[in-house]
Design a protein around this motif. Structure first.
Motif: not given
Length: 495
Positions: A186-193
Motif C-alpha cells: 500500500y502507498d498510504h494508510a489512514v487511521f482514526t488516531a
C-alpha cells in the motif's frame, strides 16, 4: 465475487448549504475542492469494504462518495463477497485482535483461507479497475485483495483502518504480524488516531476522523410528530390514536421474560416518551460493553431503597429510569458472525434477572430490512433518551457517540481512545475509566440522572463539538487532500 454498490444519498450540497449553521462550511468545502481537484482530473476513486449495510463504514460511504461526486470526483463503491464463513470468522478475530482481544494463535490454515478469498476477490475487482485508479480499501477484510491488485496494476492503493488499540499486546502483535505482508504494497494508510498506527506504517499514515451526515435519516432533526410516528410505526410505543404513516413491515422486537421475541410494546409500553431512558445502541459485540452496562444499571436499581442521600426528584428519576440495549438483527450483518452468539449470551443473562428488573430493561433487536426505517428508529431512540451510553471496552472511534452528541444528548462513554477523541470530560459528556466496572457505571448514571441542568449543558457543548470537528464536510476535506497528495506521489510526472 464483488458487488457494485450505488451510493444512494438523496441530499445535495445545496441542501446542506440551505441550513443556516452549515452554509459557511459547505462554501469552504467547495473552495477547497476547486483548488485541489485539478490534479485528480481523469482518475477514478474506488472504495472497497466488506458489507453494504450494518456498521459505521457502510453508513459513512454513501454521503462521503455522493459529496465527492458532486465536487467532481469519479467515485465508486465495491463490496467483496465470499461463501466461506471461515473467512469472516477469521477477519472478525483479526478485528478483535487489533482491539487487544481474541485468539492470537493464527497459523497456516488462516493464511490459506485469507489468501484464497483475497485472490478470488482481487480477480473479480480487476475487471472493474483500470490504470490510474486510486483504490481505497477499508479494514482487514479486503486488504489482501487490494494488496494483490496494487502489485499487479498501475494504481494507487490506500488502506483505511477504522480500528485500533493505543498499546501493544500479544494480541495486537499477532494481528499486525499476520497482516504485515498485505500492508507492504500500500502507498498510504489512514487511521482514526495516531495511537493506532503500527510501526510497519510509520511515516506513511494519515489521521482522518470518521464523521456523520447531519441530514441523514439517522441524524436529521425530528419534529415531535415525526418522532412519535417513528416510535409508533416501529412498535416501540403504543399509539394513542391514528398515525399518519403506516406501520413498518418489520417491527422492532423486544426480548420477553420467557425468552421469546415480540414487538417492543409487549408485554406493555416501555415508557420511552415519559420515563428517564438510558440507551446504548451498538452492534452485538463483546467489546461494546453491554454486559457490564446492564450489571451497572442493575446495581443502580438495587441500591435505591438503602440510600438516604436522595431528594424527591433524584429518587423519582432512579425509580422510573429504564435501560434500552439495542442493536441490529444479527442475521442481517454478513461480516459479523459473532453477533448472534453475543446477543444469545446477553439474553441468557437477562433471563436470570428477577421480574421487576426485567421490566426495567429492554433488549431490542432493530430491523434491518429497510435501511431508512432502521436509521429513523435509531434517531428516534437517541432523541428520546435522557442518557446515551457507549460503554465500549475498546472503540476505534464510535459514531454511536457522535450521533447522540449531535442531538444534544447527555453522553456517557468509556475512556476508549476513539471515544476520548470526541468527548472532553465534563464538557461534552461523561467518561468512565473502567467500562468493565458495574459500580463505576452505576455512579456515572446516578450522577447524570440526578442533574437535569448538567445533562442539558453537556448536550449543548456536545452539539458544538460535532459541528466543528465531526461532520462529513471535515472528512471530505481530509480525503481531498490525501487523494491529491497520493496521486502526485504515485505519478509525479503527470500534469
Amino acid at each position: 465475487m464483488v458487488q457494485i454498490v450505488e451510493p444512494r444519498h438523496p441530499v445535495s450540497l445545496a441542501d446542506y448549504e440551505s441550513v443556516a449553521d452549515l452554509s459557511a462550511t459547505v462554501r469552504s468545502l467547495r473552495q477547497e475542492a476547486e483548488s485541489r481537484l485539478a490534479g485528480f482530473d481523469g482518475r477514478r476513486l474506488v472504495m472497497v469494504n466488506s458489507t453494504a449495510q450494518g456498521g459505521g463504514v457502510a453508513e459513512m460511504l454513501p454521503p462521503l462518495l455522493t459529496i465527492l461526486r458532486e465536487l467532481g470526483v469519479d467515485a465508486h463503491w465495491l463490496v467483496i463477497e465470499t461463501q466461506e464463513q471461515a473467512f469472516f470468522r477469521l477477519t472478525k478475530n483479526l478485528h478483535n485482535l487489533i482491539h487487544g482481544a481474541g485468539d492470537p494463535n493464527l497459523g497456516a490454515p488462516d493464511h490459506a483461507v485469507y489468501d484464497r478469498v483475497s485472490a478470488e476477490n482481487a480477480a473479480a475487482m480487476e475487471d472493474f479497475l483500470q490504470p490510474g485508479d486510486v483504490l481505497v480499501v477499508h479494514d482487514p477484510q479486503p486488504m489482501g485483495a487490494g494488496a494483490l491488485l496494487r502489485e499487479k496494476m498501475d494504481i494507487a492503493a490506500i488502506w483505511r483502518c477504522h480500528i485500533g488499540l493505543d498499546r501493544e499486546t500479544a494480541e495486537t502483535r499477532a494481528a499486525w504480524g499476520f497482516l504485515d505482508p498485505y500492508l507492504k504494497p500500500y502507498d498510504h494508510a489512514v487511521f482514526t488516531a495516531p495511537e493506532y498506527i503500527p510501526g510497519v506504517l510509520a511515516g506513511r499514515a494519515t489521521i482522518i476522523h470518521p464523521a456523520i451526515d447531519p441530514l441523514s435519516h439517522k441524524n436529521r432533526h425530528l419534529q415531535v410528530h415525526d418522532l412519535v410516528g417513528i416510535l409508533a410505526n416501529s412498535a416501540l410505543v403504543k399509539p394513542w390514536g391514528p398515525v399518519m404513516s403506516p406501520a413498518y413491515s418489520e417491527p422492532a422486537r423486544r426480548l420477553q421474560a420467557d425468552g421469546d421475541w415480540a414487538p417492543a410494546t409487549e408485554p406493555e409500553d416501555f415508557g420511552l416518551l415519559f420515563r428517564p431512558i438510558v440507551t446504548q445502541i451498538s452492534r452485538w459485540d463483546r467489546l461494546k460493553g453491554f454486559f457490564p452496562l446492564m450489571e451497572g444499571f442493575v446495581s443502580l436499581k438495587h441500591g435505591i431503597e438503602a440510600r438516604t442521600d436522595l431528594d424527591e426528584h433524584h429518587l423519582r428519576a432512579l425509580q422510573l429510569a429504564r435501560l434500552v440495549l439495542a442493536g441490529p438483527d444479527p442475521a442481517s450483518v454478513d461480516d459479523d458472525p459473532e453477533g448472534k452468539e453475543v446477543l444469545s449470551e446477553l439474553c441468557a443473562a437477562y433471563s436470570c434477572l428477577p421480574p421487576h428488573l426485567q421490566a426495567d430493561i429492554a433488549i431490542v433487536s432493530l430491523p434491518m430490512s429497510s435501511k431508512e426505517n432502521n436509521a429513523l428508529i435509531v434517531n428516534a431512540l437517541q432523541c428520546c433518551s435522557d442518557i446515551v451510553v457507549q460503554n465500549s471496552i475498546q472503540e476505534g472511534f464510535g459514531l454511536t457517540v457522535t450521533e447522540p452528541m449531535w442531538k444534544r444528548a447527555a453522553v456517557m462513554g468509556s475512556s476508549a481512545v476513539g471515544i476520548k477523541q470526541q468527548i472532553r470530560p465534563d464538557l461534552d459528556g461523561l467518561l468512565i475509566k473502567h467500562p468493565g466496572d458495574p459500580g463505576e457505571i452505576a455512579d456515572g448514571l446516578d450522577a447524570l440522572l440526578s442533574d437535569e441542568a448538567k445533562r442539558a449543558a453537556l448536550g449543548r457543548s456536545a452539539r458544538q463539538r460535532v459541528h466543528d470537528n465531526f461532520l462529513v464536510f471535515a472528512q471530505v476535506k481530509s480525503w481531498l487532500e490525501l487523494l491529491t497528495n497520493t496521486t502526485a506521489a504515485c505519478w509525479p510526472n503527470c500534469d
